[in-house]
Design a protein around this motif. Structure first.
Motif, PDB file in Angstrom:
ATOM      1  N   ILE A 140      31.598   6.018 -30.306  1.00 21.57           N
ATOM      2  CA  ILE A 140      31.938   4.645 -29.955  1.00 21.57           C
ATOM      3  C   ILE A 140      33.141   4.675 -29.028  1.00 21.57           C
ATOM      4  CG2 ILE A 140      33.357   4.417 -32.027  1.00 21.57           C
ATOM      5  CD1 ILE A 140      32.691   1.442 -32.047  1.00 21.57           C
ATOM      6  N   PRO A 141      33.141   3.882 -27.975  1.00 21.89           N
ATOM      7  CA  PRO A 141      34.291   3.893 -27.063  1.00 21.89           C
ATOM      8  C   PRO A 141      35.570   3.441 -27.761  1.00 21.89           C
ATOM      9  CG  PRO A 141      32.375   2.838 -26.051  1.00 21.89           C
ATOM     10  CD  PRO A 141      32.044   3.047 -27.497  1.00 21.89           C
ATOM     11  N   THR A 142      36.677   3.935 -27.270  1.00 21.74           N
ATOM     12  CA  THR A 142      37.976   3.562 -27.834  1.00 21.74           C
ATOM     13  C   THR A 142      38.236   2.069 -27.676  1.00 21.74           C
ATOM     14  OG1 THR A 142      38.781   5.761 -27.238  1.00 21.74           O
ATOM     15  CG2 THR A 142      40.430   4.117 -27.795  1.00 21.74           C
ATOM     16  N   TYR A 143      37.763   1.500 -26.583  1.00 23.15           N
ATOM     17  CA  TYR A 143      37.966   0.065 -26.345  1.00 23.15           C
ATOM     18  C   TYR A 143      37.284  -0.768 -27.429  1.00 23.15           C
ATOM     19  CZ  TYR A 143      37.867  -4.406 -23.864  1.00 23.15           C
ATOM     20  OH  TYR A 143      38.005  -5.725 -23.518  1.00 23.15           O
ATOM     21  N   ASP A 144      36.054  -0.393 -27.814  1.00 22.40           N
ATOM     22  CA  ASP A 144      35.350  -1.134 -28.865  1.00 22.40           C
ATOM     23  C   ASP A 144      36.027  -0.951 -30.221  1.00 22.40           C
ATOM     24  OD1 ASP A 144      33.573  -2.000 -26.997  1.00 22.40           O
ATOM     25  OD2 ASP A 144      32.035  -0.507 -27.448  1.00 22.40           O
ATOM     26  N   TYR A 145      36.554   0.249 -30.464  1.00 24.12           N
ATOM     27  CA  TYR A 145      37.252   0.471 -31.732  1.00 24.12           C
ATOM     28  C   TYR A 145      38.510  -0.393 -31.818  1.00 24.12           C
ATOM     29  CZ  TYR A 145      39.621   2.889 -35.542  1.00 24.12           C
ATOM     30  OH  TYR A 145      40.264   3.179 -36.711  1.00 24.12           O
ATOM     31  N   LEU A 146      39.234  -0.527 -30.713  1.00 28.86           N
ATOM     32  CA  LEU A 146      40.410  -1.393 -30.707  1.00 28.86           C
ATOM     33  C   LEU A 146      40.018  -2.857 -30.873  1.00 28.86           C
ATOM     34  CD1 LEU A 146      42.541   0.240 -27.860  1.00 28.86           C
ATOM     35  CD2 LEU A 146      42.952   0.342 -30.316  1.00 28.86           C
ATOM     36  N   ARG A 147      38.880  -3.233 -30.346  1.00 28.58           N
ATOM     37  CA  ARG A 147      38.422  -4.610 -30.545  1.00 28.58           C
ATOM     38  C   ARG A 147      38.114  -4.880 -32.016  1.00 28.58           C
ATOM     39  NH1 ARG A 147      33.949  -6.926 -26.830  1.00 28.58           N
ATOM     40  NH2 ARG A 147      32.816  -5.003 -27.297  1.00 28.58           N
ATOM     41  N   LEU A 148      37.517  -3.892 -32.701  1.00 26.36           N
ATOM     42  CA  LEU A 148      37.263  -4.064 -34.132  1.00 26.36           C
ATOM     43  C   LEU A 148      38.567  -4.216 -34.908  1.00 26.36           C
ATOM     44  CD1 LEU A 148      34.383  -1.481 -34.731  1.00 26.36           C
ATOM     45  CD2 LEU A 148      34.207  -3.961 -34.831  1.00 26.36           C
ATOM     46  N   LEU A 149      39.551  -3.394 -34.570  1.00 25.29           N
ATOM     47  CA  LEU A 149      40.846  -3.521 -35.241  1.00 25.29           C
ATOM     48  C   LEU A 149      41.492  -4.873 -34.953  1.00 25.29           C
ATOM     49  CD1 LEU A 149      42.394   0.023 -34.683  1.00 25.29           C
ATOM     50  CD2 LEU A 149      41.313  -0.868 -36.739  1.00 25.29           C
ATOM     51  N   GLN A 195      30.781 -15.878 -36.526  1.00 24.93           N
ATOM     52  CA  GLN A 195      29.504 -16.586 -36.488  1.00 24.93           C
ATOM     53  C   GLN A 195      28.309 -15.654 -36.648  1.00 24.93           C
ATOM     54  OE1 GLN A 195      29.433 -18.821 -32.873  1.00 24.93           O
ATOM     55  NE2 GLN A 195      31.198 -20.098 -33.421  1.00 24.93           N
ATOM     56  N   THR A 196      28.342 -14.490 -36.003  1.00 27.45           N
ATOM     57  CA  THR A 196      27.165 -13.612 -35.964  1.00 27.45           C
ATOM     58  C   THR A 196      27.332 -12.323 -36.750  1.00 27.45           C
ATOM     59  OG1 THR A 196      27.929 -12.533 -33.930  1.00 27.45           O
ATOM     60  CG2 THR A 196      26.590 -14.521 -33.688  1.00 27.45           C
ATOM     61  N   GLY A 197      28.562 -11.897 -37.008  1.00 29.50           N
ATOM     62  CA  GLY A 197      28.775 -10.617 -37.675  1.00 29.50           C
ATOM     63  C   GLY A 197      28.616  -9.423 -36.758  1.00 29.50           C
ATOM     64  N   GLU A 198      28.602  -9.636 -35.457  1.00 30.31           N
ATOM     65  CA  GLU A 198      28.430  -8.560 -34.486  1.00 30.31           C
ATOM     66  C   GLU A 198      29.578  -8.588 -33.488  1.00 30.31           C
ATOM     67  OE1 GLU A 198      24.686  -9.141 -32.669  1.00 30.31           O
ATOM     68  OE2 GLU A 198      23.511  -8.697 -34.484  1.00 30.31           O
ATOM     69  N   LEU A 199      29.779  -7.448 -32.853  1.00 27.67           N
ATOM     70  CA  LEU A 199      30.826  -7.338 -31.844  1.00 27.67           C
ATOM     71  C   LEU A 199      30.346  -7.978 -30.546  1.00 27.67           C
ATOM     72  CD1 LEU A 199      33.673  -6.132 -31.508  1.00 27.67           C
ATOM     73  CD2 LEU A 199      32.606  -4.081 -30.587  1.00 27.67           C
ATOM     74  N   PHE A 200      31.216  -8.745 -29.938  1.00 30.61           N
ATOM     75  CA  PHE A 200      30.854  -9.443 -28.704  1.00 30.61           C
ATOM     76  C   PHE A 200      30.585  -8.434 -27.593  1.00 30.61           C
ATOM     77  CE2 PHE A 200      31.992 -11.508 -24.684  1.00 30.61           C
ATOM     78  CZ  PHE A 200      31.169 -12.623 -24.734  1.00 30.61           C
ATOM     79  N   ILE A 201      29.467  -8.606 -26.899  1.00 35.52           N
ATOM     80  CA  ILE A 201      29.078  -7.704 -25.812  1.00 35.52           C
ATOM     81  C   ILE A 201      29.576  -8.296 -24.504  1.00 35.52           C
ATOM     82  CG2 ILE A 201      27.161  -6.611 -24.614  1.00 35.52           C
ATOM     83  CD1 ILE A 201      25.568  -6.795 -27.196  1.00 35.52           C
ATOM     84  N   ASP A 202      30.433  -7.562 -23.849  1.00 32.44           N
ATOM     85  CA  ASP A 202      31.012  -8.022 -22.591  1.00 32.44           C
ATOM     86  C   ASP A 202      30.223  -7.426 -21.436  1.00 32.44           C
ATOM     87  OD1 ASP A 202      32.559  -9.138 -20.709  1.00 32.44           O
ATOM     88  OD2 ASP A 202      34.404  -8.049 -21.177  1.00 32.44           O
ATOM     89  N   HIS A 203      29.724  -8.289 -20.555  1.00 34.62           N
ATOM     90  CA  HIS A 203      28.923  -7.842 -19.416  1.00 34.62           C
ATOM     91  C   HIS A 203      29.741  -7.755 -18.129  1.00 34.62           C
ATOM     92  CE1 HIS A 203      25.146  -8.118 -21.625  1.00 34.62           C
ATOM     93  NE2 HIS A 203      25.595  -9.248 -22.139  1.00 34.62           N
ATOM     94  N   GLN A 204      31.042  -7.822 -18.239  1.00 35.20           N
ATOM     95  CA  GLN A 204      31.874  -7.767 -17.041  1.00 35.20           C
ATOM     96  C   GLN A 204      31.837  -6.371 -16.436  1.00 35.20           C
ATOM     97  OE1 GLN A 204      35.914  -8.844 -17.722  1.00 35.20           O
ATOM     98  NE2 GLN A 204      36.511  -8.715 -15.580  1.00 35.20           N
TER      99      GLN A 204
END
Length: 417
Positions: A140-149, A195-204
């Motif tokens: 998992i990317p470090t960026y996604d792990y920081l988003r979870l934290l 709302q969804t229980g999932e991590l937001f997917i960024d398409h930027q």
């Protein structure tokens, strides 16, 4: 220069003709025009004074607070107050949280039960994801792990009684060391996860501006069909490179380059499902570890170490002479078979591709020779070759066919010597 008097100003406006003043009649006309202008100016001045007086007598209207900005501001403040009330809940001490909120919060009987249960559930989910990601070292990317934290800390602060604005700003500063923009992102991630229980997917930054060769369906179909038409032994990234540069690239208008690297072709073949491996017929067992072979190998090594003391030692370009007599020279024998149906061992094959080869290896030729470290390949001199007409080759090569001459045996090796 002093200011002109009224009479001087009137005279200056009198037209002149050939250096002389006009008649008295024209002078009187100019004076009348000037007086009319002054009268008009005084009338305008009086009208302006009357208008100002009327405006001053109008009563000021009182502000009732019904503008759109005021209504929006009041609605927002009311929503924030409701959020503060709904998040003032008590946290049980037995909840396994990664970040425990404070325990001094008194439960508010007005808070919605559904909101409390939902936040507890989402906090447990994000805690579990953080623990699994950190312990298993998942890909998992470090960026996604920081988003979870960040989401974890954001929900915990909401449960501590903070509103969304303060909680997001605090997380942005503590986790990211950023300001308002990152706080807005954290609020968006947190709301989406609640709302969804999932991590937001960024398409930027994930929208391609250019079309690559691999994304072109016609290019992929042409390359794969060409690879299927080739024999497995002839498939290679180099051959694919020659085909693409000579056939496909001249027909593609959106590609400016006329070359492609061999490594890129190799990556394309892997993405299309081709693998570079060895095609085996079955399982092969050698007898190197049989008990009798192991015993013989140990005895042979003992003899060879004894013989080595009588041999020259070659280290790079240096030759170390042996002190023991007689001097021994190690002569090794090597042989090799060449079959008519020999093929390349490692080939490019696609998954589940069955290649039918002939089981018959074909006619064979065996090459046998002797080599020593001091003389190299043993060979006969010209005189020895003339005195031994039955020997055909100077280098003591023996060419035999298994089908016509039979298998190579020790008797043949002695004849060669």
């Amino acid at each position: 220069m002093p200011r002109r008097k009224k009479r001087q100003q009137q005279i200056s406006r009198i037209p002149r003709k050939q250096g002389r003043f006009e008649t008295q009649k024209k002078i009187s006309e100019v004076i009348e025009i000037d007086e009319a202008i002054n009268k008009t100016y005084e009338d305008i001045r009086e009208n302006v004074k009357e208008a100002i007086t009327k405006v001053g007598n109008i009563k000021k209207r009182s502000y009732t607070g019904t503008s759109r900005s005021t209504i929006w501001r009041k609605k927002k403040n009311k929503t924030n107050e409701m959020m503060d009330i709904s998040f003032n809940i008590e946290i049980p001490t037995t909840l396994p949280l990664l970040l425990q909120p404070s325990q001094d919060i008194i439960q508010d009987p007005i808070s919605p039960i559904d909101t409390r249960i939902s936040l507890h559930t989402r906090l447990e989910e994000v805690n579990e994801q953080c623990i699994i990601t950190k312990s298993s070292k998942a890909n998992i990317p470090t960026y996604d792990y920081l988003r979870l934290l960040s989401i974890n800390r954001f929900i915990s602060l909401l449960l501590d009684g903070k509103n969304k604005m303060d909680a997001s700003i605090q997380v942005a500063r503590s986790v990211w060391n950023k300001g308002d923009y990152k706080a807005r992102c954290i609020r968006k991630w947190g709301d989406y996860f609640i709302q969804t229980g999932e991590l937001f997917i960024d398409h930027q930054g994930k929208h391609k501006k250019l079309i690559g060769l691999f994304e072109d369906n016609s290019f992929s179909i042409n390359c794969q069909s060409w690879l299927q038409q080739q024999k497995p032994e002839l498939r290679s990234p180099k051959a694919l490179k020659i085909y693409i540069e000579g056939t496909l690239l001249p027909t593609l208008e959106y590609i400016k380059k006329d070359t492609i690297s061999e490594s890129t072709c190799k990556n394309y073949m892997k993405m299309w499902g081709y693998m570079y491996n060895e095609k085996r017929k079955g399982v092969y067992y050698d007898g190197h570890e049989r008990p009798d072979v192991v015993i013989y190998r140990k005895e042979w090594l003992k003899r060879m170490f004894t013989y080595k003391k009588h041999m020259k030692n070659f280290e790079n370009d240096n030759v170390i002479e042996s002190q023991l007599k007689p001097e021994l020279v190690q002569v090794t024998h090597d042989e090799c078979h060449f079959y008519a149906n020999d093929r390349q061992r490692k080939i490019w094959t696609i998954e589940n591709e069955e290649i039918l080869y002939s089981k018959y290896p074909g006619r064979s030729i065996m090459v046998s020779a002797f080599i020593c470290p001091c003389h190299g390949l043993l060979r006969l001199s010209d005189e020895q070759l003339l005195t031994n007409p039955h020997i055909k080759y100077k280098e003591t090569f023996v060419l035999r066919s298994t089908q016509t001459d039979g298998y190579w045996k020790s008797e043949h090796m002695l004849d060669q010597v």
